[in-house]
Motif scaffolding. Structure first.
Motif, PDB file in Angstrom:
ATOM      1  N   LEU A 184     -11.644   5.948 -14.357  1.00 25.10           N
ATOM      2  CA  LEU A 184     -10.825   6.845 -13.541  1.00 25.10           C
ATOM      3  C   LEU A 184     -11.290   6.849 -12.089  1.00 25.10           C
ATOM      4  O   LEU A 184     -10.463   6.901 -11.171  1.00 25.10           O
ATOM      5  N   ILE A 185     -12.608   6.806 -11.881  1.00 25.79           N
ATOM      6  CA  ILE A 185     -13.120   6.736 -10.499  1.00 25.79           C
ATOM      7  C   ILE A 185     -12.645   5.447  -9.831  1.00 25.79           C
ATOM      8  O   ILE A 185     -12.173   5.448  -8.688  1.00 25.79           O
ATOM      9  N   GLY A 186     -12.755   4.325 -10.542  1.00 27.75           N
ATOM     10  CA  GLY A 186     -12.308   3.055  -9.980  1.00 27.75           C
ATOM     11  C   GLY A 186     -10.822   3.055  -9.671  1.00 27.75           C
ATOM     12  O   GLY A 186     -10.397   2.574  -8.614  1.00 27.75           O
ATOM     13  N   GLY A 187     -10.001   3.619 -10.581  1.00 26.69           N
ATOM     14  CA  GLY A 187      -8.557   3.666 -10.346  1.00 26.69           C
ATOM     15  C   GLY A 187      -8.186   4.533  -9.159  1.00 26.69           C
ATOM     16  O   GLY A 187      -7.362   4.143  -8.319  1.00 26.69           O
ATOM     17  N   THR A 188      -8.794   5.720  -9.052  1.00 30.64           N
ATOM     18  CA  THR A 188      -8.477   6.624  -7.934  1.00 30.64           C
ATOM     19  C   THR A 188      -8.931   6.041  -6.609  1.00 30.64           C
ATOM     20  O   THR A 188      -8.206   6.102  -5.608  1.00 30.64           O
ATOM     21  N   MET A 189     -10.128   5.452  -6.577  1.00 29.80           N
ATOM     22  CA  MET A 189     -10.631   4.870  -5.331  1.00 29.80           C
ATOM     23  C   MET A 189      -9.787   3.664  -4.917  1.00 29.80           C
ATOM     24  O   MET A 189      -9.567   3.433  -3.729  1.00 29.80           O
ATOM     25  N   PHE A 190      -9.313   2.890  -5.904  1.00 32.61           N
ATOM     26  CA  PHE A 190      -8.452   1.755  -5.564  1.00 32.61           C
ATOM     27  C   PHE A 190      -7.138   2.244  -4.967  1.00 32.61           C
ATOM     28  O   PHE A 190      -6.634   1.656  -3.999  1.00 32.61           O
ATOM     29  N   LEU A 191      -6.568   3.309  -5.551  1.00 31.41           N
ATOM     30  CA  LEU A 191      -5.332   3.864  -4.996  1.00 31.41           C
ATOM     31  C   LEU A 191      -5.550   4.383  -3.583  1.00 31.41           C
ATOM     32  O   LEU A 191      -4.692   4.232  -2.712  1.00 31.41           O
ATOM     33  N   MET A 192      -6.687   5.028  -3.349  1.00 37.54           N
ATOM     34  CA  MET A 192      -7.000   5.528  -2.006  1.00 37.54           C
ATOM     35  C   MET A 192      -7.071   4.358  -1.021  1.00 37.54           C
ATOM     36  O   MET A 192      -6.510   4.424   0.082  1.00 37.54           O
ATOM     37  N   TRP A 193      -7.756   3.278  -1.419  1.00 37.29           N
ATOM     38  CA  TRP A 193      -7.848   2.087  -0.567  1.00 37.29           C
ATOM     39  C   TRP A 193      -6.472   1.464  -0.358  1.00 37.29           C
ATOM     40  O   TRP A 193      -6.126   1.040   0.745  1.00 37.29           O
ATOM     41  N   LEU A 194      -5.665   1.429  -1.429  1.00 39.96           N
ATOM     42  CA  LEU A 194      -4.332   0.851  -1.321  1.00 39.96           C
ATOM     43  C   LEU A 194      -3.466   1.656  -0.350  1.00 39.96           C
ATOM     44  O   LEU A 194      -2.709   1.084   0.444  1.00 39.96           O
TER      45      LEU A 194
END
Length: 455
Positions: free
Chosen positions: A170-180
């Motif tokens: 979940l941390i990886g998914g949220t951080m990727f969305l933030m970067w995206l």
């Protein structure tokens, strides 16, 4: 009367759009990023049983999780790696912005310019990781115990390894969305985070419309009621478009100046103050502050319900704050009003504006420059913000009231409708700006070529 920019924008042909290669690249990048977002919403968390999860999720439809699922584009329903969406990032942004108003140290960092903005963004990222870790842990524990009373489990192999895997994913998914979202803002068109939220909402619209018309076909819903809902939606869209373009123009007078050719006449201009200066931020902030704790409380309450007083209290809080309940709507409306005034104060600084006007010789007719101008601008801004906050509250709560009173699940709630219309208008405006810039660039190139030939 339309402005010169509006007249020029209306004259832009499709041929100019085809020639704007930079704009096409930005649009394709934005579209590709949103496709990646939709693809990730179908990637499940490791160790989750999709069939059992779908069965258990059906028991909570219409509640807080269903509303949050609409914002995540169905990612929460499928419990994907981006189940939390960008809401932890938004919540962290709220905390950081509030802290800059309360902490002198953070306020000083904010005034440092670009370097200060980067430091605050870094603090926001740290806060996003922290919030996602806490919420991910509660979701992992809730998934392990969800459905225990029914003899079902959404997790294939419960245990510490699953919880750690769930939190990390979940941390990886949220951080990727933030970067995206940041990449869309810098290399695409529009605000990246807002576009991601809008894409999630719009992705749920076809299924909601199918369910609505299916109800009319089977006779479970009155066709006249569906027609009334569509008319109401169109009326709200027109009202949103009108209010988002409404502004209070403050007359600014510049004194006459002496030049070598004689006396120049004083210039006049207008300081445009939008009725809704804060935009779509207040509903997003207010809903994220309500949804995140309620999501954790619902998962945690289900995991320990019947085993402790704390679990029963959590479930009771969740039931009181159900989507559409009076307490939920009261807190939601209060949050929208608060963030309308707060974000307007962040975006527009009357003291700085008054100082800049004084520096360049501008003044409001009948108002002394300096402190008096600051007081006047603050007075005008407060009055129009009251109207803007009332408008946002009305748009967001009317569909909530209809849903709670008549038991009708609207395809788009007030918040969702407001986000979709605002983001669409902002994106179209940015596309027009890029087309105008490209048109001006062509005119400058032609002028330079003519000048070179004349030589």
């Amino acid at each position: 009367m339309a402005s010169a920019a509006d007249r020029m924008a209306s004259n832009i042909s499709l041929g100019k759009f085809a020639q704007a290669t930079e704009l096409r690249k930005r649009l394709w990048f934005t579209l590709g990023a949103l496709v990646v977002f939709r693809f990730l919403s179908h990637v499940p968390l490791p160790g989750v049983d999709p069939r059992a999860l779908a069965t258990l999720y059906d028991t909570t439809r219409g509640g807080v999780l269903d509303f949050f699922n609409n914002f995540s584009g169905g990612a929460l329903e499928r419990m994907s790696v981006i189940a939390l969406g960008v809401m932890p990032y938004i919540t962290a942004s709220i905390v950081v912005q509030l802290s800059t108003s309360l902490s002198p140290q953070l306020a000083a960092i904010k005034k440092e310019g670009e370097s200060g903005r980067k430091r605050l963004n870094q603090y926001t990222r740290y806060g996003t990781v922290f919030l996602t870790a806490i919420q991910g842990w509660f979701i992992a524990v809730g998934l392990e115990n969800w459905g225990a009373t029914q003899g079902m489990s959404a997790v294939i192999e419960p245990g510490l390894l699953f919880r750690i895997t769930c939190v990390v994913s979940l941390i990886g998914g949220t951080m990727f969305l933030m970067w995206l979202g940041e990449q869309i803002t810098s290399r695409g068109i529009g605000n990246g985070v807002s576009l991601i939220i809008m894409a999630g909402i719009v992705s749920q619209l076809p299924r909601a419309l199918v369910n609505l018309f299916e109800g009319a076909r089977t006779g479970t819903m009155n066709p006249l009621l569906i027609l009334g809902i569509l008319v109401l939606a169109l009326g709200l869209i027109a009202f949103i478009c009108f209010m988002e373009r409404a502004q209070r123009r403050v007359l600014i007078q510049y004194p006459k100046r002496q030049t070598a050719r004689g006396m120049m006449q004083g210039d006049k201009s207008f300081l445009p103050l939008k009725i809704n200066t804060s935009g779509v931020i207040p509903p997003i902030f207010a809903s994220s502050l309500l949804l995140m704790p309620l999501t954790v409380a619902q998962f945690a309450g289900k995991s320990v319900a019947g085993e402790s007083t704390a679990g029963d209290i959590m479930l009771q809080i969740t039931s009181l704050l159900q989507h559409g309940s009076p307490l939920y709507m009261a807190l939601y409306g209060a949050g929208i009003i608060f963030f309308s005034f707060f974000y307007t104060a962040v975006v527009f600084n009357p003291e700085e504006t008054a100082e800049n006007l004084k520096k360049y010789g501008g003044f409001v007719p009948g108002i002394r420059p300096g402190k008096a101008t600051e007081t006047y601008l603050d007075y005008v801004l407060t009055r129009i913000t009251v109207i803007g906050a009332a408008y946002l509250t009305l748009i967001c709560l009317v569909p909530e009231f209809i849903t709670s009173q008549f038991g009708i699940a609207l395809a788009l709630g007030g918040t969702s409708l407001l986000i979709v219309v605002n983001v669409t208008m902002d994106t179209v405006t940015q596309i027009q700006s890029h087309l105008l810039a490209h048109q001006y660039g062509d005119l400058i190139k032609k002028a330079k070529l003519k000048g070179a030939r004349n030589r």
